[in-house]
Design an enzyme around this catalytic site. Sequence first.
Site, PDB file in Angstrom:
ATOM      1  N   ASP A 121       9.182  36.160  61.420  1.00 58.40           N
ATOM      2  CA  ASP A 121       9.242  34.724  61.080  1.00 58.40           C
ATOM      3  C   ASP A 121      10.758  34.440  62.074  1.00 58.40           C
ATOM      4  O   ASP A 121      11.623  35.410  62.548  1.00 58.40           O
ATOM      5  CB  ASP A 121      10.176  35.252  60.149  1.00 58.40           C
ATOM      6  CG  ASP A 121      10.587  33.013  59.605  1.00 58.40           C
ATOM      7  OD1 ASP A 121       9.707  32.870  58.370  1.00 58.40           O
ATOM      8  OD2 ASP A 121      11.821  33.259  59.412  1.00 58.40           O
TER       9      ASP A 121
ATOM     10  N   ASN B  62      14.716  21.790  61.634  1.00 56.44           N
ATOM     11  CA  ASN B  62      14.560  20.511  61.007  1.00 56.44           C
ATOM     12  C   ASN B  62      15.383  19.341  61.104  1.00 56.44           C
ATOM     13  O   ASN B  62      15.592  18.359  60.619  1.00 56.44           O
ATOM     14  CB  ASN B  62      13.163  21.226  60.022  1.00 56.44           C
ATOM     15  CG  ASN B  62      12.217  21.525  60.663  1.00 56.44           C
ATOM     16  OD1 ASN B  62      10.978  21.297  61.440  1.00 56.44           O
ATOM     17  ND2 ASN B  62      11.587  22.793  59.988  1.00 56.44           N
TER      18      ASN B  62
ATOM     19  N   HIS C 268      11.078  17.369  61.821  1.00 57.84           N
ATOM     20  CA  HIS C 268      10.553  17.801  62.083  1.00 57.84           C
ATOM     21  C   HIS C 268       9.866  17.934  63.141  1.00 57.84           C
ATOM     22  O   HIS C 268       9.104  18.365  63.366  1.00 57.84           O
ATOM     23  CB  HIS C 268       9.471  17.723  60.653  1.00 57.84           C
ATOM     24  CG  HIS C 268      10.020  17.575  59.336  1.00 57.84           C
ATOM     25  ND1 HIS C 268      10.159  19.094  59.043  1.00 57.84           N
ATOM     26  CD2 HIS C 268      10.789  17.041  58.559  1.00 57.84           C
ATOM     27  CE1 HIS C 268      10.858  18.479  57.690  1.00 57.84           C
ATOM     28  NE2 HIS C 268      11.488  17.942  57.479  1.00 57.84           N
TER      29      HIS C 268
ATOM     30  N   GLU D 145       6.993  28.626  59.394  1.00 57.30           N
ATOM     31  CA  GLU D 145       7.231  29.227  60.163  1.00 57.30           C
ATOM     32  C   GLU D 145       7.293  31.193  60.767  1.00 57.30           C
ATOM     33  O   GLU D 145       7.723  31.958  61.833  1.00 57.30           O
ATOM     34  CB  GLU D 145       8.840  29.311  60.923  1.00 57.30           C
ATOM     35  CG  GLU D 145       9.621  29.747  59.435  1.00 57.30           C
ATOM     36  CD  GLU D 145       9.940  29.358  58.550  1.00 57.30           C
ATOM     37  OE1 GLU D 145      10.879  29.597  57.859  1.00 57.30           O
ATOM     38  OE2 GLU D 145       9.500  27.828  58.276  1.00 57.30           O
TER      39      GLU D 145
END
Length: 635
Positions: free
Chosen positions: A504, A512, A517, A547
């Site tokens: 991750d 973001n 984004h 992610e």
Amino acid sequence: MKPWLASAGGTLASAAGLWLSALLSMQLPRSVDFGVLALPLWLPAGLALAIAMHWGWRSAGGLWLGMAVSNALVLHYAWPAALLIALGQSGAPLLAASMLRRQQALPFYRLSRVLMFLWCGVLGSALLSVVWSGFFLDAGILPAGVERWQCLLARGLGELSGMLALTPSALFLLQAEPARYSRNPARWLESMLLLWVSLLLAVVEFIVADYRHGVAASLWPLFFIALMWVAFRCRLALAYWLHSGIVLLAFAGVLLHNGAAYQDPGLSGMAAAGMLLLVQSLALLVFGALVAERRFTEDWLRRANQTLEGKVVERTRQLAESEARLKLMADASPFPLAMNNLNGGGLIYANAQAESLFKCRLDGLQRRVQDFYVDPAEREGISALLRSQGAVRDHEVQLHDAEGRQFWALVSCAVVHSDQELYVISGINDISERKRLERSLHAANDALRQHVAEIESLQVGLREQVRRDPLTGLFNRRYLDEILPRLLAHMLALDGTVAVMMLDADHFKRINDSYGHQCGDAVLAALGAFLRDRFRSGDIVCRYGGEEFCILMPGIALEAASHKAEQLCAAVRQLPIQALEHQLHITLSIGLSVCPLHGEDPESLIHAADAALYQAKALGRDQVRLASNTQRVLS
């Protein structure tokens, strides 16, 4: 009549016949040197051979009794010698007849059988009888100064004369001629004239004529001519009966002291009559056999010719009917048929369908097969196949009709032999419409294959779109759920391992929130490209969601997987990522599980790796954590 009574009657009849023939033989003049020991014509020997050849061994008793009575009462032998000599006189003809009876027919119709009759029947029987008699002739009855062998030789000549004079005629009286030999080629008037004229000449020659005149002696060859004529034109039995009559008349003239056979008061007349007997008998036996063979051959040839003519007529009729049927079938055939010479290709026959196909008459106009081929080489090829194989089946050729229209045809040919010529029968089927449909079908098939290829290409693209994450180009979670169970089953069957890495991006929400984004998507795309290039071709890199990424590494040990994860964290930590106008750095938190150590099913492995990932996040991020039970093992 009872069998034993019939057998006794036959025995007595045979004995009486032999005794009477012996009495008749005693009436002939004989040599003063041998007396009754050497009669010039011993008729009982001829009658005995005829009886033995007709009845076989059933006549043994009658022959022995008749010979014994003749020896004792006619020749005045002592009874012991008469009985012993009779054994040889009866046994000799029986032995000879046992060999001659194997032929199952009178031995006068084949030259080979005549020779067998002369050697075994006449000469053999006389020799056996004389040799046997020589052992039992009493020396006291032999004339003084005469050797035994001289007496036996004279006796044997008398038996030979008797068998030649009497046996053939007696056999013809006792046994009927076979049907194929009994036919009389001459008319009855011709036969009667020959018989009576010959007998009248014999009466004049041997009884009426004065022996002192030489004119009578010149008539002797006429009897040979008469006998040969009767044998050639009439039945063979008539010739033998005429021969016996002439011989009897010759000896009757000798007894009457007159005629051509009686040359002087001495014994030269008997010698001349005996010579006449021998010459006529032998000539008649040989000539009669040759005539019989000729008649048999002519009759066989006549029957064979009649049979052959009948077969030819029948075969001709069958061929005509067969030809008519074949022509009818060919004319009524629903498809074109043609017949031509193999050499040269000249057409001989074509039915109405063939003429309609080629738009002209094909037979009778000196047309050739090759005139209708678009490519003459094709006809030569078919001709070569016909010569080597004898037939051609369903051969496609291109032809044209009399008006020039070209068309495709399916040709089947077969070679047939007739009158030493080779002909070809051909069946022709116009397949122009089929060819047109085939071309249309091929074009449709080509278009269909092109459409199928396009569809398959689209399907491949759709499958890839379904499997791939559109942002990163990596496999998506759907593909992960599809491939992981199969991969685990395969590796467990091979006793292999599968490492599952869950990673991750740390604090990705800040990117973001800070940069938008679009910048976050750019970071994820760059990270996906980096991960795709970092792992082996057999490893499976998937975007698990947001992610998070999941990586499957089959066939790797736990230590190697852990080392690979540590290297990955370090590499990403140093990786500059260009996202829009910003250059960013990120870190990774990684959770690692291994099959079968942490589970053998997808849920267990994903859950263990995910728990390790959350543990790495809880402990400060930017690190690798193994599943909890693995940590205990490593410590």
